[in-house]
Design a protein around this motif. Structure first.
Motif, PDB file in Angstrom:
ATOM      1  N   ARG A 147       0.528  -1.216  -0.334  1.00 39.44           N
ATOM      2  CA  ARG A 147       0.102   0.133   0.242  1.00 39.44           C
ATOM      3  C   ARG A 147       0.699   1.362  -0.015  1.00 39.44           C
TER       4      ARG A 147
ATOM      5  N   PRO B  55      -1.275   5.792   1.742  1.00 40.86           N
ATOM      6  CA  PRO B  55      -1.697   4.168   2.924  1.00 40.86           C
ATOM      7  C   PRO B  55      -2.235   4.911   3.909  1.00 40.86           C
TER       8      PRO B  55
ATOM      9  N   SER C   8       0.514   1.519   7.448  1.00 40.71           N
ATOM     10  CA  SER C   8       1.021   1.848   6.220  1.00 40.71           C
ATOM     11  C   SER C   8       2.289   2.541   6.742  1.00 40.71           C
TER      12      SER C   8
END
Length: 350
Positions: free
Chosen positions: A50, A187, A191
């Protein structure tokens, strides 16, 4: 008593602020390239995967803007052609003229592979991209390290610090640019925590390198430490600069640690990203512009006054404007043509 007065001529700096912009942007580009390569091998849906759109955006912007700064630093149009017409393999600058186009080409190819949704292409390019990024890291560091006339540059610690600060700046730029991606490509908080952890490890490595640099200097095996220590003792401007650097380093580390509880606040990620990027840029400014103020022979300092024209302030603002324009263009393109890479990515995730 006889008084002898010594007059030292003022010399123009050899490397202008254009070099600061180039070494900053190419450092960001190498860090982004390594992150793109790592993210391309992440499984679909994982926090590493991601981060891929953010890493690609950082790589695209920095890989395009960096050579523009380098060409501007050469001053004369087509001067770069001499590196190819009169190749000198013993010169790192000449070798870099071969390494840099290869890195730019691989970077743009990797960005195009992601844009088209060709994950397998991206994975095939990843090893070459990593090797190319490391070659750029080596060449940019060695280009300074080989200058024996300046002990502050002539040390192995310079390329190591350039690499770590450049990669840390890539983390900071990623924190800044992720907000310009379309909502479905940004993200998530998990992430971003991974990105923060990468930044924390890089910051810890910088602290370790600084301690090792000081330790080797105290043991008499590092002329650059002795030169830096002399400057700190004799010149208040260097002493203040080192103090501000130490305070800034502590602030960056504290911000990264504090980010464990604050990354859900978008204002905090912006401030954190700006702090990381500014720290890396300031390190390069001190390394290039301030060190050139130290005479190779004799005593005293050459005080540098930054010009307001294209070789100074306007040039730096121009590079910033170029980066802003590239981010705006990329953000617009991802909003207008998301279908070019989204279906393929969705198939890969399935």
């Amino acid at each position: 008593m006889q008084i002898t007065e010594l007059l030292t001529p003022a010399y123009d700096v050899a490397w202008l602020p254009w070099a600061v912009q180039y070494f900053f942007l190419v450092g960001v580009a190498t860090g982004a390239a390594l992150l793109v390569a790592a993210c391309s091998y992440g499984s679909a849906g994982t926090r590493l995967r991601r981060l891929l759109p953010t890493a690609v955006l950082v790589l695209a912007v920095s890989a395009i803007a960096a050579p523009v700064s380098l060409l501007a630093d050469l001053h004369q149009p087509f001067r770069f052609w001499h590196f190819y017409a009169h190749f000198t393999p013993w010169s790192w600058m000449s070798v870099g003229a071969l390494l840099l186009p290869a890195f730019i080409g691989l970077s743009l190819a990797a960005c195009a592979a992601w844009w088209l949704g060709r994950v397998q292409w991206l994975r095939l390019l990843a090893p070459l991209l990593v090797l190319s990024a490391l070659s750029i890291t080596l060449y940019t560091g060695a280009e300074m390290m080989v200058v024996r006339a300046r002990p502050l540059w002539n040390t192995l610690w310079v390329p190591i610090n350039l690499a770590l600060t450049g990669w840390l700046a890539a983390v900071g730029v990623a924190f800044i640019l992720e907000r310009f991606l379309p909502a479905h490509q940004r993200p998530d908080a998990i992430s971003l925590q991974l990105l923060r952890a990468i930044g924390l490890w890089l910051a810890a490595a910088l602290v370790l390198v600084a301690l090792l640099w000081a330790a080797t200097g105290l043991m008499g095996g590092n002329a650059s430490f002795d030169a830096a220590l002399r400057l700190v003792r004799q010149f208040p401007v260097w002493r203040d600069g080192m103090l501000l650097s130490a305070i800034g380093g502590v602030a960056v580390m504290a911000a990264l640690v504090r980010g464990k509880w604050r990354l859900d606040r978008r204002g905090y990620t912006l401030v954190l990203g700006l702090g990381l990027a500014a720290s890396a840029w300031a390190f390069r400014w001190a390394l290039f512009m301030s060190v050139q103020g130290v005479p190779k022979f004799g005593a005293g300092l050459y005080l540098y006054s930054m010009p307001l024209g294209s070789d100074g302030l306007m040039g730096m603002l121009g590079v910033l404007g170029l980066c802003v324009a590239l981010v705006a263009a990329a953000s617009w393109a991802l909003e207008v043509w998301p279908s070019r890479q989204q279906p393929a990515l969705q198939r890969a995730a399935a």
